[in-house]
Design a protein around this motif. Structure first.
Motif, PDB file in Angstrom:
ATOM      1  N   CYS A  55      11.585 -24.770 -66.582  1.00 37.53           N
ATOM      2  CA  CYS A  55      12.531 -25.784 -66.104  1.00 37.53           C
ATOM      3  C   CYS A  55      13.087 -25.413 -64.731  1.00 37.53           C
ATOM      4  O   CYS A  55      13.193 -26.272 -63.849  1.00 37.53           O
ATOM      5  N   THR A  56      13.426 -24.138 -64.545  1.00 38.73           N
ATOM      6  CA  THR A  56      13.935 -23.714 -63.234  1.00 38.73           C
ATOM      7  C   THR A  56      12.832 -23.821 -62.180  1.00 38.73           C
ATOM      8  O   THR A  56      13.100 -24.182 -61.046  1.00 38.73           O
ATOM      9  N   ASP A  57      11.592 -23.529 -62.587  1.00 40.73           N
ATOM     10  CA  ASP A  57      10.469 -23.687 -61.651  1.00 40.73           C
ATOM     11  C   ASP A  57      10.331 -25.145 -61.214  1.00 40.73           C
ATOM     12  O   ASP A  57      10.097 -25.436 -60.042  1.00 40.73           O
ATOM     13  N   ALA A  58      10.488 -26.063 -62.171  1.00 44.73           N
ATOM     14  CA  ALA A  58      10.397 -27.491 -61.846  1.00 44.73           C
ATOM     15  C   ALA A  58      11.535 -27.909 -60.915  1.00 44.73           C
ATOM     16  O   ALA A  58      11.324 -28.668 -59.964  1.00 44.73           O
ATOM     17  N   ALA A  59      12.736 -27.403 -61.161  1.00 47.17           N
ATOM     18  CA  ALA A  59      13.882 -27.741 -60.310  1.00 47.17           C
ATOM     19  C   ALA A  59      13.670 -27.211 -58.889  1.00 47.17           C
ATOM     20  O   ALA A  59      13.946 -27.916 -57.913  1.00 47.17           O
ATOM     21  N   ILE A  60      13.175 -25.983 -58.782  1.00 50.55           N
ATOM     22  CA  ILE A  60      12.885 -25.423 -57.454  1.00 50.55           C
ATOM     23  C   ILE A  60      11.861 -26.280 -56.737  1.00 50.55           C
ATOM     24  O   ILE A  60      12.004 -26.586 -55.551  1.00 50.55           O
ATOM     25  N   ALA A  61      10.811 -26.686 -57.451  1.00 48.07           N
ATOM     26  CA  ALA A  61       9.776 -27.526 -56.843  1.00 48.07           C
ATOM     27  C   ALA A  61      10.358 -28.839 -56.340  1.00 48.07           C
ATOM     28  O   ALA A  61      10.008 -29.308 -55.248  1.00 48.07           O
ATOM     29  N   CYS A  62      11.263 -29.430 -57.110  1.00 54.11           N
ATOM     30  CA  CYS A  62      11.880 -30.693 -56.693  1.00 54.11           C
ATOM     31  C   CYS A  62      12.764 -30.499 -55.463  1.00 54.11           C
ATOM     32  O   CYS A  62      12.763 -31.334 -54.555  1.00 54.11           O
ATOM     33  N   ILE A  63      13.520 -29.402 -55.434  1.00 53.66           N
ATOM     34  CA  ILE A  63      14.366 -29.123 -54.272  1.00 53.66           C
ATOM     35  C   ILE A  63      13.491 -28.884 -53.042  1.00 53.66           C
ATOM     36  O   ILE A  63      13.759 -29.408 -51.961  1.00 53.66           O
ATOM     37  N   GLU A  64      12.415 -28.111 -53.213  1.00 54.04           N
ATOM     38  CA  GLU A  64      11.478 -27.860 -52.109  1.00 54.04           C
ATOM     39  C   GLU A  64      10.878 -29.177 -51.608  1.00 54.04           C
ATOM     40  O   GLU A  64      10.719 -29.379 -50.405  1.00 54.04           O
ATOM     41  N   ALA A  65      10.559 -30.068 -52.534  1.00 54.62           N
ATOM     42  CA  ALA A  65       9.983 -31.362 -52.151  1.00 54.62           C
ATOM     43  C   ALA A  65      10.984 -32.192 -51.351  1.00 54.62           C
ATOM     44  O   ALA A  65      10.606 -32.873 -50.390  1.00 54.62           O
ATOM     45  N   LYS A  66      12.265 -32.139 -51.743  1.00 59.22           N
ATOM     46  CA  LYS A  66      13.292 -32.866 -50.984  1.00 59.22           C
ATOM     47  C   LYS A  66      13.413 -32.299 -49.577  1.00 59.22           C
ATOM     48  O   LYS A  66      13.547 -33.047 -48.612  1.00 59.22           O
ATOM     49  N   VAL A  67      13.370 -30.978 -49.450  1.00 53.72           N
ATOM     50  CA  VAL A  67      13.442 -30.346 -48.131  1.00 53.72           C
ATOM     51  C   VAL A  67      12.241 -30.777 -47.292  1.00 53.72           C
ATOM     52  O   VAL A  67      12.379 -31.146 -46.121  1.00 53.72           O
ATOM     53  N   TYR A  68      11.064 -30.764 -47.902  1.00 56.07           N
ATOM     54  CA  TYR A  68       9.855 -31.187 -47.180  1.00 56.07           C
ATOM     55  C   TYR A  68       9.952 -32.653 -46.784  1.00 56.07           C
ATOM     56  O   TYR A  68       9.606 -33.033 -45.665  1.00 56.07           O
ATOM     57  N   GLN A  69      10.443 -33.478 -47.691  1.00 58.35           N
ATOM     58  CA  GLN A  69      10.585 -34.909 -47.428  1.00 58.35           C
ATOM     59  C   GLN A  69      11.485 -35.142 -46.210  1.00 58.35           C
ATOM     60  O   GLN A  69      11.216 -36.009 -45.386  1.00 58.35           O
ATOM     61  N   SER A 108       9.899 -38.365 -60.107  1.00 58.39           N
ATOM     62  CA  SER A 108      10.550 -37.078 -60.390  1.00 58.39           C
ATOM     63  C   SER A 108      10.304 -36.657 -61.826  1.00 58.39           C
ATOM     64  O   SER A 108      10.070 -35.479 -62.106  1.00 58.39           O
ATOM     65  N   SER A 109      10.358 -37.607 -62.728  1.00 55.52           N
ATOM     66  CA  SER A 109      10.113 -37.318 -64.135  1.00 55.52           C
ATOM     67  C   SER A 109       8.664 -36.866 -64.353  1.00 55.52           C
ATOM     68  O   SER A 109       8.409 -35.911 -65.087  1.00 55.52           O
ATOM     69  N   ILE A 110       7.737 -37.531 -63.700  1.00 50.65           N
ATOM     70  CA  ILE A 110       6.324 -37.134 -63.798  1.00 50.65           C
ATOM     71  C   ILE A 110       6.144 -35.709 -63.291  1.00 50.65           C
ATOM     72  O   ILE A 110       5.482 -34.884 -63.930  1.00 50.65           O
ATOM     73  N   ALA A 111       6.750 -35.404 -62.151  1.00 49.75           N
ATOM     74  CA  ALA A 111       6.633 -34.059 -61.573  1.00 49.75           C
ATOM     75  C   ALA A 111       7.223 -33.013 -62.512  1.00 49.75           C
ATOM     76  O   ALA A 111       6.625 -31.953 -62.728  1.00 49.75           O
ATOM     77  N   ALA A 112       8.378 -33.293 -63.080  1.00 51.35           N
ATOM     78  CA  ALA A 112       9.030 -32.330 -63.976  1.00 51.35           C
ATOM     79  C   ALA A 112       8.223 -32.120 -65.253  1.00 51.35           C
ATOM     80  O   ALA A 112       8.048 -30.989 -65.707  1.00 51.35           O
ATOM     81  N   GLN A 113       7.707 -33.209 -65.815  1.00 57.67           N
ATOM     82  CA  GLN A 113       6.973 -33.115 -67.076  1.00 57.67           C
ATOM     83  C   GLN A 113       5.621 -32.430 -66.916  1.00 57.67           C
ATOM     84  O   GLN A 113       5.115 -31.827 -67.853  1.00 57.67           O
ATOM     85  N   THR A 114       5.043 -32.523 -65.733  1.00 59.02           N
ATOM     86  CA  THR A 114       3.709 -31.950 -65.518  1.00 59.02           C
ATOM     87  C   THR A 114       3.761 -30.645 -64.731  1.00 59.02           C
ATOM     88  O   THR A 114       2.714 -30.074 -64.418  1.00 59.02           O
ATOM     89  N   ASN A 115       4.975 -30.182 -64.409  1.00 62.34           N
ATOM     90  CA  ASN A 115       5.134 -28.959 -63.604  1.00 62.34           C
ATOM     91  C   ASN A 115       4.310 -29.022 -62.314  1.00 62.34           C
ATOM     92  O   ASN A 115       3.601 -28.086 -61.967  1.00 62.34           O
ATOM     93  N   THR A 116       4.376 -30.165 -61.662  1.00 61.18           N
ATOM     94  CA  THR A 116       3.655 -30.343 -60.408  1.00 61.18           C
ATOM     95  C   THR A 116       4.637 -30.714 -59.304  1.00 61.18           C
ATOM     96  O   THR A 116       5.778 -31.088 -59.566  1.00 61.18           O
ATOM     97  N   MET A 117       4.179 -30.583 -58.085  1.00 58.67           N
ATOM     98  CA  MET A 117       4.960 -31.034 -56.943  1.00 58.67           C
ATOM     99  C   MET A 117       4.275 -32.290 -56.438  1.00 58.67           C
ATOM    100  O   MET A 117       3.070 -32.275 -56.149  1.00 58.67           O
ATOM    101  N   ILE A 118       5.004 -33.358 -56.356  1.00 59.49           N
ATOM    102  CA  ILE A 118       4.462 -34.619 -55.863  1.00 59.49           C
ATOM    103  C   ILE A 118       5.142 -34.954 -54.552  1.00 59.49           C
ATOM    104  O   ILE A 118       6.363 -35.052 -54.507  1.00 59.49           O
ATOM    105  N   ILE A 119       4.352 -35.116 -53.523  1.00 53.01           N
ATOM    106  CA  ILE A 119       4.893 -35.429 -52.204  1.00 53.01           C
ATOM    107  C   ILE A 119       4.324 -36.770 -51.786  1.00 53.01           C
ATOM    108  O   ILE A 119       3.107 -36.956 -51.741  1.00 53.01           O
ATOM    109  N   SER A 120       5.209 -37.697 -51.517  1.00 47.68           N
ATOM    110  CA  SER A 120       4.767 -39.008 -51.057  1.00 47.68           C
ATOM    111  C   SER A 120       4.986 -39.105 -49.558  1.00 47.68           C
ATOM    112  O   SER A 120       5.914 -38.510 -49.025  1.00 47.68           O
ATOM    113  N   PRO A 121       4.126 -39.839 -48.876  1.00 50.91           N
ATOM    114  CA  PRO A 121       4.294 -39.972 -47.430  1.00 50.91           C
ATOM    115  C   PRO A 121       5.589 -40.702 -47.100  1.00 50.91           C
ATOM    116  O   PRO A 121       6.094 -41.475 -47.896  1.00 50.91           O
ATOM    117  N   LYS A 122       6.099 -40.419 -45.904  1.00 44.99           N
ATOM    118  CA  LYS A 122       7.340 -41.076 -45.463  1.00 44.99           C
ATOM    119  C   LYS A 122       7.078 -42.518 -45.140  1.00 44.99           C
ATOM    120  O   LYS A 122       6.036 -42.920 -44.757  1.00 44.99           O
TER     121      LYS A 122
END
Length: 122
Positions: A55-69, A108-122
Motif C-alpha cells: 500500500c505504501t508502495d502504491a501511495a509513493i507511486a501515485c505521489i511520484e506520478a503527480k510530481v511527474y504530471q 488512480s484506483s486502477i493504478a493502486a489495485q494493480t500496483n502500477t504507475m499510470i501516466i497520462s499525457p498532459k
C-alpha cells in the motif's frame, strides 16, 4: 505488518500533490489504504506514509506520478520502474473520461489495485 516511509517532493509542488483542502492526498490515502501526513509549511517537503508495504508502495507511486504530471521530470525511482516494463495503451478520445473518471478516481484506483504507475499525457 505496517511500515512508515517518507516521500520527498519538490517544495514548489507540495500544494499540487495535496490538492485544494488536501482533497487529492486524502483521496490517494483512501485508495491506497494508507495514512498520509502532509508536510508542515516551512518544514521539509516530504509526505509520511504509513500502511502495509504494498500500500505504501502504491501511495509513493501515485505521489511520484503527480510530481511527474506537474513537472514532466522523472525521478530515479520512476526511471527504474520504467526500466522494468512500459506498456502504451491508446484510449479513444471519446472514452478517456471513462478511464480517468471524476477527478482521476478511476485511473488512480486502477493504478493502486494493480500496483502500477499510470501516466497520462498532459
Amino acid at each position: 505488518e505496517k511500515r512508515t516511509v517518507k516521500q520527498e517532493v519538490p517544495e514548489s509542488l507540495v500544494g499540487y500533490v495535496m490538492g485544494r483542502e488536501r482533497a487529492v492526498i486524502k483521496e490517494l490515502a483512501r485508495q491506497t489504504r494508507t495514512e498520509i501526513t502532509c508536510p508542515v509549511k516551512g518544514g521539509k517537503p516530504e509526505f509520511e506514509i504509513t500502511g502495509q508495504a504494498h500500500c505504501t508502495d502504491a501511495a509513493i507511486a501515485c505521489i511520484e506520478a503527480k510530481v511527474y504530471q506537474a513537472s514532466g521530470k522523472m525521478t530515479w525511482q520512476m526511471e527504474s520502474w520504467f526500466a522494468q516494463e512500459t506498456i502504451n495503451i491508446h484510449v479513444p478520445p471519446d472514452r478517456v473520461g471513462f478511464v480517468v473518471g471524476s477527478m482521476g478516481q478511476v485511473i488512480s484506483s486502477i493504478a493502486a489495485q494493480t500496483n502500477t504507475m499510470i501516466i497520462s499525457p498532459k
